[in-house]
Design an enzyme around this catalytic site. Structure first.
Site, PDB file in Angstrom:
ATOM      1  N   ASP A  12      57.400 -14.745 -58.569  1.00  0.00           N
ATOM      2  CA  ASP A  12      56.495 -14.934 -57.426  1.00  0.00           C
ATOM      3  C   ASP A  12      56.819 -16.197 -56.632  1.00  0.00           C
ATOM      4  OD1 ASP A  12      54.881 -12.653 -58.289  1.00  0.00           O
ATOM      5  OD2 ASP A  12      54.137 -13.980 -59.858  1.00  0.00           O
ATOM      6  N   GLU A  13      58.074 -16.613 -56.642  1.00  0.00           N
ATOM      7  CA  GLU A  13      58.446 -17.838 -55.923  1.00  0.00           C
ATOM      8  C   GLU A  13      58.600 -17.616 -54.423  1.00  0.00           C
ATOM      9  OE1 GLU A  13      60.408 -17.973 -60.011  1.00  0.00           O
ATOM     10  OE2 GLU A  13      60.410 -16.557 -58.341  1.00  0.00           O
ATOM     11  N   GLY A  14      58.791 -16.373 -54.014  1.00  0.00           N
ATOM     12  CA  GLY A  14      59.027 -16.089 -52.598  1.00  0.00           C
ATOM     13  C   GLY A  14      60.466 -15.722 -52.300  1.00  0.00           C
ATOM     14  N   ALA A  38      57.867  -5.700 -60.189  1.00  0.00           N
ATOM     15  CA  ALA A  38      57.613  -6.914 -59.412  1.00  0.00           C
ATOM     16  C   ALA A  38      57.516  -6.486 -57.961  1.00  0.00           C
ATOM     17  CB  ALA A  38      58.729  -7.934 -59.616  1.00  0.00           C
ATOM     18  N   HIS A  40      57.098  -7.875 -53.528  1.00  0.00           N
ATOM     19  CA  HIS A  40      56.907  -8.871 -52.487  1.00  0.00           C
ATOM     20  C   HIS A  40      56.715  -8.160 -51.158  1.00  0.00           C
ATOM     21  CE1 HIS A  40      61.328  -8.313 -52.788  1.00  0.00           C
ATOM     22  NE2 HIS A  40      61.228  -8.225 -51.482  1.00  0.00           N
ATOM     23  N   VAL A 305      51.503  -8.907 -56.038  1.00  0.00           N
ATOM     24  CA  VAL A 305      51.684  -7.769 -55.131  1.00  0.00           C
ATOM     25  C   VAL A 305      51.646  -6.457 -55.901  1.00  0.00           C
ATOM     26  CG1 VAL A 305      53.284  -6.647 -53.522  1.00  0.00           C
ATOM     27  CG2 VAL A 305      52.992  -9.121 -53.457  1.00  0.00           C
ATOM     28  N   THR A 307      50.515  -5.931 -59.269  1.00  0.00           N
ATOM     29  CA  THR A 307      49.383  -5.717 -60.177  1.00  0.00           C
ATOM     30  C   THR A 307      48.038  -6.139 -59.600  1.00  0.00           C
ATOM     31  OG1 THR A 307      49.617  -7.931 -61.155  1.00  0.00           O
ATOM     32  CG2 THR A 307      50.901  -6.135 -62.150  1.00  0.00           C
ATOM     33  N   ARG A 311      47.146 -15.153 -60.394  1.00  0.00           N
ATOM     34  CA  ARG A 311      48.203 -15.960 -60.989  1.00  0.00           C
ATOM     35  C   ARG A 311      47.618 -17.283 -61.486  1.00  0.00           C
ATOM     36  NH1 ARG A 311      51.540 -14.751 -55.684  1.00  0.00           N
ATOM     37  NH2 ARG A 311      52.286 -12.640 -56.159  1.00  0.00           N
TER      38      ARG A 311
END
Length: 433
Positions: A12-14, A38, A40, A305, A307, A311
């Site tokens: 989830d760092e982008g 995962a 984004h 995004v 689930t 966080r």
């Protein structure tokens, strides 16, 4: 030319935003590991595109996209995601999307047993904690891959006489081993092969030998961007095992997940959130179970995004980043979501761990140790200024630049990009030598 984007923390760092920024310069975007576990979001011309399994390069109409042999593919989800993107206006996506014939297949029973396994593990653990799986069947699929009983894409699309019958027989054996392990769970065996018989015809046009695909592209001097999934601290070997995913999410997974040699790699971009987040269970030394953690979560909109789970949030952990850098060998960094720190008067960053007064040399592999470490912090001054409208790195507040410089000096890797807001264009570029 092969450049790689990798997550340096717990995901989830982008990464998708950096890929989105870079993708216009590349001929091919490839994914090397993971599945639809995962996600984004990329915004193009005001339209939001959610990516889970498919490469982000699909937003570039001139870019080819590959799911490599290290990716695991749930075929119904593959088509559902593709159709959702097409419905939002993504053009000629099907002609630009390719799937490795060596990629393993995720079936619905993998997803069922993923959830059963999670319940089983939480029941066994002393504290009732679980791994934090997304329930997408990724772990069980990699398990069948490792046990050499899994089914690959080429098994499904094979047109040779008797190939379909062999696929169904292997599918049935695989299902039976799951039932022997977990009991007789509800599953319509008769319907699923029939569904896959239809899907195989739809999938055939996408299937390629990814080794040939990649090496032809390299020989032709195509510009290739590899889009990493998850992050180093979720790597099956180097992450906080067992609170990890089931694949190699670092630079090693790039090589094995695409079938390319190390000498083909040019740049390795490490994506680093300006603070730290984690989804699911597992040790998190710099976690802030207080107002600071809640503030980071609220301002940063820290919800998954894929689930929708909250966080966990904490300060930037430079011990983690240095360890991650040792393994992945980043050539430059992208610091994301720096703007989330705008209103903090002081910003601590974790710089070392100790246990019982003894400083540790490196990130520990033993979670019993990691769960007990005391974190030493360096407190840096905040900048108390909205940076979301800034368009040049040079115009950042001095304390923001000092924060970035401290990161650079600590890990020995230059910062090349800085994320200053959620918008697509909110990314500053810094020239590096």
């Amino acid at each position: 030319m092969v450049n790689v984007v990798l997550g340096s923390q717990w995901g989830d760092e982008g990464k998708g935003k950096l890929v989105d920024l870079l993708v216009g310069k590349y001929d091919i975007v490839a994914r090397c590991a993971g599945g639809n576990n995962a996600g984004h979001t990329i915004v193009v011309n005001g339209v939001k595109y959610d990516f889970h399994m498919l490469p982000s390069g699909l937003v570039n109409p001139n870019c080819q996209n590959l799911l490599g042999n290290g990716v695991v593919i749930h075929v119904p989800s593959f088509f559902k995601e593709l159709e959702t993107l097409e419905a939002k206006g993504l053009k000629n996506a099907r002609s630009r999307l390719f799937v490795s014939s060596r990629a393993h297949l995720v079936f619905d029973f993998h997803q069922v047993t993923d959830k059963l396994r999670e319940l089983e593990l939480s029941g066994r653990s002393k504290d009732g904690k679980n791994i934090g799986t997304t329930g997408k069947g990724i772990g069980p699929t990699y398990s069948t891959k490792a046990s050499r009983s899994g089914l690959r894409v080429h098994h499904l699309v094979n047109d040779q006489p008797g190939a379909w019958e062999e696929f169904v027989a292997r599918y049935k054996r695989l299902l039976e081993t799951r039932r022997q392990r977990y009991g007789d769970f509800e599953y319509d065996f008769e319907a699923k092969p029939a569904e896959y018989k239809k899907l195989r015809e739809q999938l055939k046009p996408f299937v390629v030998d990814s080794v040939v695909f990649m090496h032809n592209a390299i020989e032709a001097k195509k510009k290739i961007l590899v889009e990493g999934a998850n992050a180093l601290m979720l790597d099956i070997d180097f992450g906080t095992y067992p609170y990890v995913t089931s694949s190699n999410t670092g630079i090693g997974g790039v090589l094995t997940g695409l079938g390319i040699p190390p000498r083909t790699i040019d740049e390795i971009y490490g994506v680093v959130k300006a603070y730290t987040t984690r989804v699911g269970e597992g040790p998190f030394p710099t976690e802030q179970l207080n107002e600071n953690g809640e503030k980071l979560q609220t301002i940063g909109a820290e919800f998954g995004v894929t689930t929708g789970r909250k966080r966990r949030c904490g300060w930037l952990d430079l011990v983690v980043l240095k360890y991650s850098t040792l393994i992945n060998g980043y050539t430059s960094l992208n610091i994301t979501k720096l703007d989330v720190l705008d209103t903090f008067k002081e910003i601590p960053v974790g710089i070392s761990y100790s246990i019982q007064g003894k400083k540790l040399d490196l990130f520990p592999e033993d979670l019993n140790i990691l769960g007990k470490v005391e974190v030493e912090y360096k407190v840096l001054p905040g900048w108390d200024q909205d940076i979301t409208k800034i368009t040049k790195y040079e115009d950042l507040p001095e304390n923001a630049k000092k924060y970035l410089k401290y990161i650079e000096d600590f890990v020995g890797v230059p910062v090349e990009w800085v994320g200053t807001g959620p918008a697509r264009e909110s990314m500053l570029h810094k020239e590096i030598k």
